[in-house]
Design a protein around this motif. Sequence first.
Motif, mmCIF file in Angstrom:
data_model
loop_
_atom_site.group_PDB
_atom_site.id
_atom_site.type_symbol
_atom_site.label_atom_id
_atom_site.label_comp_id
_atom_site.label_asym_id
_atom_site.label_seq_id
_atom_site.Cartn_x
_atom_site.Cartn_y
_atom_site.Cartn_z
ATOM 1 N N PRO A 1 5.800 13.866 0.805
ATOM 2 C CA PRO A 1 4.766 14.363 1.763
ATOM 3 C C PRO A 1 3.662 14.790 1.477
ATOM 4 N N GLY A 2 2.823 15.089 1.969
ATOM 5 C CA GLY A 2 0.937 14.888 1.204
ATOM 6 C C GLY A 2 1.174 13.953 0.913
ATOM 7 N N THR A 3 0.889 13.324 0.427
ATOM 8 C CA THR A 3 0.343 12.303 -0.131
ATOM 9 C C THR A 3 -0.552 11.206 0.879
ATOM 10 N N GLY A 4 -0.686 11.262 1.839
ATOM 11 C CA GLY A 4 -1.165 10.135 3.104
ATOM 12 C C GLY A 4 -0.283 10.209 4.386
ATOM 13 N N ILE A 5 -1.242 9.469 4.854
ATOM 14 C CA ILE A 5 -0.479 8.627 6.686
ATOM 15 C C ILE A 5 -1.039 6.665 6.155
ATOM 16 N N ILE A 6 -0.729 5.557 6.455
ATOM 17 C CA ILE A 6 -1.272 4.660 7.392
ATOM 18 C C ILE A 6 -0.718 4.312 8.367
ATOM 19 N N MET B 1 0.507 -1.075 0.077
ATOM 20 C CA MET B 1 -0.423 -0.286 0.127
ATOM 21 C C MET B 1 1.001 1.265 -0.327
ATOM 22 N N VAL B 2 1.467 1.011 0.647
ATOM 23 C CA VAL B 2 2.737 2.431 0.710
ATOM 24 C C VAL B 2 3.612 2.536 -0.757
ATOM 25 N N GLU B 3 3.707 1.569 -1.225
ATOM 26 C CA GLU B 3 4.016 1.793 -2.250
ATOM 27 C C GLU B 3 3.441 2.369 -3.289
ATOM 28 N N ALA B 4 2.596 1.424 -3.195
ATOM 29 C CA ALA B 4 1.151 1.848 -4.581
ATOM 30 C C ALA B 4 0.965 3.642 -4.000
ATOM 31 N N GLY B 5 0.738 4.195 -2.880
ATOM 32 C CA GLY B 5 0.105 5.129 -2.837
ATOM 33 C C GLY B 5 1.390 6.594 -2.676
ATOM 34 N N GLN B 6 2.800 5.728 -2.975
ATOM 35 C CA GLN B 6 4.138 6.836 -2.938
ATOM 36 C C GLN B 6 3.502 7.399 -1.199
#
Length: 108
Positions: A84-89, A75-80
């Motif tokens: 910064p500013g792309t999201g959190i997990i 998920m981290v890789e797919a969502g980059q």
Amino acid sequence: MIEIRCIIAVVERGKAEKVVDAAKSAGANGATIFYGRGTGESEVKKFLNMHVEASKEIILILTEIDKYKNIMNAMVEAGQLKKPGTGIIFTVPVTNLIGLHHREEFEE
């Protein structure tokens, strides 16, 4: 009883499908996606002088504890999500799980 984790990701609007597809490829059985609005946009503008979209997609995935790291990494890789500013997990432990249709997969 098997330990369960809930993976929670908050991503930019329009990115959830790609992130969920990657999670499924890494072993997730499914996901729930819902919509939200972030409130930190004005603070980011003040301090970093960058635009952050207020509309968000929130992804919830329940999985066994031995699978969550691979799913989360995908998920981290797919969502980059390291940009910064792309999201959190993040993850949280799940207790007292009731009503999951595929619940027998999580029981011994």
